[in-house]
Scaffold this motif. Structure first.
Motif, PDB file in Angstrom:
ATOM      1  N   TYR A  84       0.831  -1.201   0.000  1.00 25.00           N
ATOM      2  CA  TYR A  84       0.000   0.000   0.000  1.00 25.00           C
ATOM      3  C   TYR A  84       0.868   1.254   0.000  1.00 25.00           C
ATOM      4  O   TYR A  84       0.593   2.217  -0.722  1.00 25.00           O
ATOM      5  N   GLN A  85       1.931   1.235   0.795  1.00 25.19           N
ATOM      6  CA  GLN A  85       2.844   2.367   0.851  1.00 25.19           C
ATOM      7  C   GLN A  85       3.604   2.518  -0.460  1.00 25.19           C
ATOM      8  O   GLN A  85       3.806   3.637  -0.952  1.00 25.19           O
ATOM      9  N   ASP A 145      -0.387   3.796   5.680  1.00 26.20           N
ATOM     10  CA  ASP A 145       0.596   4.644   5.010  1.00 26.20           C
ATOM     11  C   ASP A 145       0.649   5.994   5.713  1.00 26.20           C
ATOM     12  O   ASP A 145      -0.266   6.807   5.603  1.00 26.20           O
TER      13      ASP A 145
END
Length: 224
Positions: A84-85, A145
């Motif tokens: 996701y990051q 994040d």
């Protein structure tokens, strides 16, 4: 008279809790291993859905042992915050590129944003599908994040349109630009990720054709 035994209620299976802590290991070797495993996940996602990928496959593609994987991660889902990051970084670079692009007019900006959004989603289809589905299963993923704020990203996209604010007839131009960004991403997302499912099947156009048709609809909204 025999006593009737009470019916035993089935025990509910506990929902797997996603570990959302994203951290960079201090040792270079551990950082390299983490990056290799993330790269391996990207590679595997090109051919398989996330739910079909095994830890053994990830380890093999990364060139590490299964034991090494488990020394760093609890399970396969523990890689999702890293993914996701990583996607957030790609998203930032993409939006920065759009901000630096020259547009001749509002119509030109809408057309280029629509096509760019389609190409961006299509080029990262497997990653986006994984994050899209798992963020609904594990809502904590959306807070993992700490670097990229998605809301700011969408505001920056809207800002590209607001550069031509004098051509937008809506009373609340910022609100209208936000609606456009939502409509553009959401409709193209369905067309790219789920072309055979509702509501994507409401239109016979494929994702590429839809991306070319969408600007006309958006312009009608912005300049009505």
């Amino acid at each position: 008279m025999p006593t009737k035994k009470p019916t035993k209620k089935p025990t509910k299976k506990p929902t797997k809790k996603l570990t959302t802590n994203v951290f960079l290991p201090k040792q270079q070797r551990s950082q390299d291993t983490q990056r290799k495993l993330l790269t391996a996940l990207h590679t595997c996602l090109q051919d398989k859905f996330f739910e079909h990928i095994t830890i053994k496959e990830l380890a093999e593609h990364a060139g590490v042992s299964v034991g090494t994987f488990y020394r760093r991660f609890k399970d396969k889902e523990s890689l999702l915050p890293l993914l996701y990051q990583d996607f957030g970084n790609d998203l930032t670079l993409w939006v920065t590129g759009l901000e630096q692009t020259r547009y001749a007019s509002l119509a030109d900006a809408v057309e280029k944003l629509s096509l760019a959004t389609f190409r961006f989603l299509a080029s990262r289809k497997s990653v986006f599908r994984t994050l899209h589905l798992n963020s609904r299963l594990h809502s904590a993923l959306l807070d993992s994040d700490q670097v990229v704020d998605r809301k700011v990203i969408y505001q920056r996209l809207a800002g590209v349109l607001l550069t031509f604010g004098d051509e937008i007839t809506a009373a609340d131009k910022a609100k209208a630009a936000g609606v456009v960004v939502f409509m553009m991403i959401n409709t193209l997302l369905d067309k790219v990720l789920y072309p055979g499912l509702t509501p994507a099947i409401a239109s016979d156009l494929d994702a590429d054709e839809f991306a070319q048709e969408l600007p006309e609809i958006i312009m009608s909204y912005l300049t009505a």
